[in-house]
Design an enzyme around this catalytic site. Structure first.
Site, mmCIF file in Angstrom:
data_model
loop_
_atom_site.group_PDB
_atom_site.id
_atom_site.type_symbol
_atom_site.label_atom_id
_atom_site.label_comp_id
_atom_site.label_asym_id
_atom_site.label_seq_id
_atom_site.Cartn_x
_atom_site.Cartn_y
_atom_site.Cartn_z
ATOM 1 N N SER A 115 -9.811 2.322 2.515
ATOM 2 C CA SER A 115 -9.186 3.016 1.798
ATOM 3 C C SER A 115 -7.939 2.169 1.096
ATOM 4 O O SER A 115 -7.348 2.610 0.119
ATOM 5 C CB SER A 115 -8.302 4.121 2.524
ATOM 6 O OG SER A 115 -7.274 3.411 3.579
ATOM 7 N N SER A 124 -10.138 0.092 6.808
ATOM 8 C CA SER A 124 -9.728 0.049 5.384
ATOM 9 C C SER A 124 -8.925 -1.242 4.945
ATOM 10 O O SER A 124 -8.680 -1.540 3.878
ATOM 11 C CB SER A 124 -8.695 1.180 5.331
ATOM 12 O OG SER A 124 -9.450 2.296 5.173
ATOM 13 N N LYS A 164 0.748 -1.046 -0.147
ATOM 14 C CA LYS A 164 -0.111 -0.024 -0.054
ATOM 15 C C LYS A 164 0.886 1.297 -0.158
ATOM 16 O O LYS A 164 1.855 1.102 0.719
ATOM 17 C CB LYS A 164 -0.882 -0.052 1.257
ATOM 18 C CG LYS A 164 -1.884 1.151 1.179
ATOM 19 C CD LYS A 164 -2.957 1.043 2.402
ATOM 20 C CE LYS A 164 -4.007 2.257 2.345
ATOM 21 N NZ LYS A 164 -4.801 2.155 3.488
HETATM 22 N N1 GLN Z 1 -13.519 4.955 5.724
HETATM 23 C C1 GLN Z 1 -12.950 5.269 7.124
HETATM 24 C C2 GLN Z 1 -12.343 6.879 6.902
HETATM 25 O O1 GLN Z 1 -12.575 7.413 5.949
HETATM 26 C C3 GLN Z 1 -11.885 4.354 7.408
HETATM 27 C C4 GLN Z 1 -10.634 4.676 6.713
HETATM 28 C C5 GLN Z 1 -9.289 3.782 7.163
HETATM 29 O O2 GLN Z 1 -9.550 2.485 7.848
HETATM 30 N N2 GLN Z 1 -8.137 4.133 6.644
HETATM 31 O O3 GLN Z 1 -11.891 7.409 7.871
#
Ligand code: GLN
Length: 484
Positions: free
Chosen positions: A151, A175, A76
């Site tokens: 994400s 995410s 990532k």
């Molecule tokens: N969807 C959540 C956010 O936008 C979690 C994102 C994540 O876990 N990095 O904060």
């Protein structure tokens, strides 16, 4: 070969049926062919990857290989990797080459794994659909109209479409688990503090945790063996003896107590997802498990609490991007203050700006007690709900996400509905618990459904056992999308 498990790939490498160079090249070829459609990778550097593959082949030749030696792994783009462009999905870091390795990257390097490239992601990991990336959205390999989740959507799409045997992700509010669910792969977010955050670009430091994303729970266990480990450079890293996360995979599930939170099977859960989860639970009963209803009464508070705490931490963490030290700088400005303003206005996308504004607001004098402090107290209550629930069960199960993958553009103008896709995952981060998602069938539209398994603190080996036994009895995790 693209469908082989890590264990199979490792055996093929050891038996010299294939070299790491050939294996790496095969995946690079798939990336060259399919990435223009999927957009799962931001940066690919064949020369660098192949040099690592050659080093791995040498190591294998000397009889010094470990389980991941020579295996290509997609990273990532939130993990700093020395000499690699590391963007975190943002324009503000679009020209940033990391001068050092994250601990996770160091550990993969030491294991002899090959860095296959850097995967696309929501900007600074803020999102649930991969649509906030400066580098454009990722397509879901099961359906080009659908988002892959976020994400870690690039990593999820790469593994699902077999552009990589395995990948890394990070999970602040879901995410790793939500994109794993939406693309039909397996992923685990470990207990907070198990995987070092050193060199992992910070979003909300008290919630962020790295973890593996792969085709199966067994692969995840092998990856976690490499990723987990104490690090003096991360003050929240936990100093615990190393674990073998594969140690319990073969344990039978007879007598396993599965807690089903009634709040996770209530309004808002799509009927086709509910159906797939019920079918999975029936399979678990066949494997000897029993279910018990539990309650997580503060579930509804987890999203509001998260959207105070995560932006507060993000507003502080992202103050470092000021155009002075590294990253993007506005080309034209009048004085220093103007340079800061223009750099941040041009360098950050809309969702990141929204979070910085919310975070700055809730931390400001006069509002701190009303929002930030209050949210901290509620966070404790949310964690206590799990402690109570785990008195009655060994693991908690439910859906990972309330729906299967939604369409690109469907929620991008409605942040609240986007935020709701994490309703079942966010509380796990607030509590610091480990959680994972495994594929458990398909919804009415043919898109994958994820089953979430939540464990008590440090129960990763148990969760991986629970997931692996299901994967021995079912074949959802072996289904791959037809990518054209
Ligand atoms: N969807 C959540 C956010 O936008 C979690 C994102 C994540 O876990 N990095 O904060």
């Amino acid at each position: 070969m693209i469908n082989n498990s890590l264990k199979e790939l490792s055996a093929a490498l050891a038996a010299k049926k294939i070299s790491s160079r050939e294996l790496t090249q095969a995946f690079l070829d798939r990336i060259a062919q399919l990435n223009p459609v999927l957009n799962a990778f931001i940066t690919v550097d064949a020369e660098k990857s192949l040099a690592q593959a050659d080093a791995a082949d040498k190591r294998i030749g000397q009889g010094q290989a470990g389980p991941l030696t020579g295996i290509p792994i997609a990273q990532k783009d939130i993990f700093c990797a020395k000499g690699w462009r590391t963007t975190c999905g943002s324009k503000i870091l679009a020209n940033f080459t990391a001068p050092y390795d994250a601990q996770v990257i160091e550990r993969f390097d030491a294991a002899g794994a090959v860095n296959l490239g850097k995967t696309n992601m929501d900007e600074f990991a803020m999102g649930s659909s991969n649509e906030t990336s400066h580098f454009g959205p990722v397509k879901n390999p099961w359906d080009p109209l659908a988002v892959p989740g976020g994400s870690s959507g690039g990593s999820a799409a790469a593994v699902a479409a077999r552009l990589a045997p395995a990948a890394t992700g990070t999970d602040t509010g879901g995410s790793i688990r939500q994109p794993a669910a939406l693309t039909g792969i397996s992923g685990i977010k470990p207990t907070y503090g198990v995987v070092s955050r050193y060199g992992m670009i910070a979003f909300a430091s008290s919630l962020d945790q790295g973890g593996p994303m792969a085709k199966s729970a067994e692969d995840c266990a092998l990856l976690l063996n490499t990723m987990a480990g104490f690090d003096t450079r991360d003050s929240t890293s936990l100093d615990r003896p190393p674990e073998d996360y594969t140690r319990d995979l073969a344990q039978p599930l007879k007598g396993l107590k599965i807690g089903l939170p009634k709040e996770y099977f209530a309004e808002g859960l799509a009927p086709d997802v509910a159906q797939a989860v019920e079918t999975a639970l029936a399979e678990y009963k066949k494997l000897g498990a029993q279910t018990v209803e539990v309650s997580l009464p503060n579930t509804q508070l987890s999203i509001p609490v998260y959207y105070v705490l995560a932006p507060a931490e993000a507003s502080s963490n992202l103050s470092r991007y000021d155009g002075v030290r590294y990253g993007y700088r506005a080309p034209e400005y009048t004085d220093l203050m103007d340079m800061y303003k223009k750099t941040r206005a041009q360098g950050f996308g809309a969702e990141v700006k929204r979070r910085i504004l919310i975070g700055t607001y809730v931390l400001s004098a006069g509002y701190y007690d009303a929002y930030y402090l209050k949210a901290q107290k509620l966070r404790r209550l949310i964690a206590q709900d799990f402690t109570e629930a785990f008195k009655q069960c060994d693991v908690i199960m439910g859906p990972t996400a309330p729906t299967t993958a939604f369409n690109l553009g469907e929620k991008s103008d409605d942040p609240v509905s986007m935020y709701l896709s994490d309703i079942y995952t966010i509380a796990v981060n607030l509590a610091g618990l480990p959680g994972m998602s495994i594929p458990a069938g398909f919804g009415a539209n043919g898109r994958p459904v994820g089953l979430q398994i939540i464990g008590n603190y440090f129960a990763e080996a148990k969760m991986l056992n629970v997931a692996h036994q299901y994967q021995l009895a079912t074949d959802w995790h072996l289904r791959a999308p037809q990518v054209v």
